[in-house]
Design an enzyme around this catalytic site. Structure first.
Site, PDB file in Angstrom:
ATOM      1  N   SER A 132     -23.823-112.324 -18.086  1.00 17.28           N
ATOM      2  CA  SER A 132     -23.489-111.948 -19.639  1.00 17.28           C
ATOM      3  C   SER A 132     -23.768-110.740 -19.981  1.00 17.28           C
ATOM      4  CB  SER A 132     -23.905-113.207 -20.563  1.00 17.28           C
ATOM      5  OG  SER A 132     -23.217-112.829 -21.565  1.00 17.28           O
TER       6      SER A 132
ATOM      7  N   TYR B  21     -29.827-118.596 -24.479  1.00 20.13           N
ATOM      8  CA  TYR B  21     -28.561-118.184 -23.514  1.00 20.13           C
ATOM      9  C   TYR B  21     -29.041-116.828 -22.974  1.00 20.13           C
ATOM     10  CZ  TYR B  21     -23.761-117.010 -22.598  1.00 20.13           C
ATOM     11  OH  TYR B  21     -22.581-116.527 -21.769  1.00 20.13           O
TER      12      TYR B  21
END
Length: 579
Positions: free
Chosen positions: A448, A461
């Protein structure tokens, strides 16, 4: 080395004698091997040794090479003569059953001519080509590039094939072989891609070098200037060495436009794979033969464009929706067989159903990637039922927001189990079998942009995705020698369903709902679709970059992380928390 139990002679239409060597049980399916230049039938010894326990393996010295006689005139090396020789040998060693053709280098060129001749194609059950395209296909491929205003194909092929112009010169090529200079150059070329592997010494005579020059002089100009439209319904697989010195991948995949049942596999090594990688060659040939002989070959399907991943197997986790599903569809359209994996059995099955309409076939599997034992069972099932994958996309992941203080140990464990351990499990399950298989491959891990963009809003995350990025970089270094390229994908803001499923730690239901709505609105306004991301990902699979940012913000964030990390730290401090 395999010792032929029978040596015989086959006579050609123009009265030449071909020396033919047979190995294995004549009652088994026949594998007919055709060598290239400047080799003779001995180039296949190591491959024959590995196939002879299951198949009737036949090798022969092509006209002018080894123990076969040579034509008096250059016209005796015309492609039509060579293709007729292939069929005459096939008729002699397997008169009642089509043969499985295996060819390398110039042997591939003449074998392409045979399998694309509608009068001869019925003699072949399958065809495996190594480092040798159809001359007519290459000519059409170059011309289509020029018509599109892209001279890159011509330049690429020319850069790989400068020796062909030299071979057309009078006298000098012969002198280079006779003086030993050509042998020194050839020896250097043979060492490309062979580092760390035991070499099988080539057994060649001077006549192999000298006579074979007329292969180039008798065929190249006519076929490249006036190419025919050569198609075949024979199942074909192309094995492309990753360190090929003489042939770019594009020239070898050009055949996909002319062959409905086409497969393309990389092979870790250099041009002389029959000698340097006989295990891998034998494995791939055996897989195709068993598929054809058992009737499991997929139905042929004409496609309007060449398929870059024709015949390859791709495993995609998190394929039930979003980027995973879109990537599975894009790979299927490019000719790959798909294994769609998701924790939701119904969505995985739906992805497989739709992917099978776009490509050669698909299957689904329910799997929680956080379960290492389940991943191992899945990998064994894939290998047993479908073979070793060429492409593995570890895409499954979950979203988790909230401050560090508000994120519980259970939240951290779930994020790490899925986002990090899920990727680790996928790599551990498939990387060893890809290494053992020796065909190279691609592993794509979805990280990401959060991996390099710190934020107080999603520390769990971001931490897991940063770990995926570093894991991918480490693994890339470890697997590089096996021609397995590992890519970390950092998508950015993509309008998928991840926000709806994101857990916001340390907040009540109302705050979590409000946060989801704000983020979902942002993602919708950004408007970057999973399909757009999937095209970028699949387009990059061939190149295998270390890092693939997708959106402009992912690219911009990466640039800032390298040039001005302080700006990102300041932004992280000022970003509003989720409340």
């Amino acid at each position: 080395m395999s010792t032929p139990h029978d040596v015989q002679h086959v006579w050609t239409a123009d009265g030449l004698r071909l020396a033919v060597y047979t190995h294995g049980d004549p009652a088994a399916p026949t594998v007919l091997c055709v060598h290239g230049y400047p080799d003779n039938a001995s180039v296949w010894d190591a491959v024959a040794e590995r196939l002879a326990d299951r198949y009737h393996v036949v090798t022969y010295d092509v006209r002018g090479a080894g123990a076969s006689t040579a034509p008096r005139e250059r016209s005796g090396y015309r492609m039509e003569r060579l293709a007729d020789d292939v069929v005459r040998v096939a008729d002699a060693v397997s008169p009642d059953r089509p043969v499985h053709l295996l060819a390398h280098d110039w042997g591939s060129l003449q074998s392409w001519h045979a399998v694309t001749d509608e009068r001869l194609a019925s003699r072949f059950a399958s065809y495996t080509s190594i480092s040798g395209p159809c001359l007519d296909h290459v000519a059409h491929w170059i011309r289509s590039g020029l018509r599109a205003g892209n001279p890159g194909r011509l330049l690429s092929q020319s850069a790989h094939s400068t020796y062909i112009g030299f071979f057309h010169l009078p006298v000098l090529p012969e002198l280079s072989w006779l003086t030993g200079i050509g042998g020194l150059v050839l020896g250097a070329a043979e060492r490309v891609g062979e580092s760390g592997r035991p070499r099988v010494r080539a057994r060649r005579a001077m006549r192999d070098f000298l006579n074979g020059l007329d292969l180039y002089r008798a065929n190249m100009r006519d076929h490249l200037r006036s190419p025919g439209r050569r198609r075949t319904s024979v199942p074909v697989q192309v094995l492309a060495p990753t360190r090929e010195a003489f042939m770019p991948d594009g020239a070898q995949t050009a055949a996909a436009e002319w062959v409905p049942d086409f497969r393309f596999h990389r092979l870790n090594g250099g041009h002389w794979a029959p000698r340097t990688r006989p295990d891998v060659v034998a494995l791939r040939v055996g897989e195709l033969i068993e598929e054809v002989e058992s009737g499991r070959a997929p139905a042929t399907r004409a496609t309007p464009r060449p398929r870059r991943f024709a015949g390859q197997l791709a495993v995609v986790t998190g394929a039930g929706g979003g980027i995973g599903r879109a990537t599975a569809f894009e790979l299927a359209e490019q000719g790959a067989r798909i294994i769609a994996v998701d924790i939701n059995e119904e969505t995985a099955a739906r992805t497989a159903e739709l992917a099978s309409l776009l490509g050669p076939g698909a299957a689904s599997y329910r799997l929680d990637v956080a379960d290492g034992a389940a991943m191992d069972r899945f990998a064994k099932w894939v290998r047993s039922e479908h073979g070793v994958p060429d492409i593995v996309v570890n895409n499954a992941g979950i979203g988790i927001g909230g401050s560090f203080i508000g994120t519980t140990p259970a939240d951290w464990e779930r994020a790490i189990d899925v986002n990090l351990w899920g990727v680790i499990h996928g790599c551990r399950a498939f990387a060893p079998m890809m290494v053992e298989n020796g065909g190279g491959g691609r592993i794509v891990n979805t990280a990401s942009a959060a991996a390099y963009l710190p934020s107080r809003a999603y520390p769990a995350y971001a931490t897991t995705k940063a770990a995926v990025l570093m894991l991918s970089r480490c693994l890339r270094g470890e697997l590089a020698d096996h021609d397995i390229l590992v890519t970390a994908v950092c998508p950015g803001v993509i309008n998928t369903g991840i926000i709806a499923a994101t857990h916001f730690a340390g907040t009540d239901d109302c705050a979590a709902t409000a946060a989801r709505e704000r983020l979902a609105r942002l993602y919708r306004m950004r408007g970057y679709t999973p399909e757009q991301a999937a095209r970028r990902i699949v387009n990059a699979v061939d190149r295998g970059p270390e890092l693939l940012p997708i959106t402009s913000e992912a690219h911009g964030g990466l640039l800032l992380s390298r040039l001005a990390p302080g700006v990102l730290r300041a932004a992280a401090r000022k970003a509003p928390p989720i409340e």
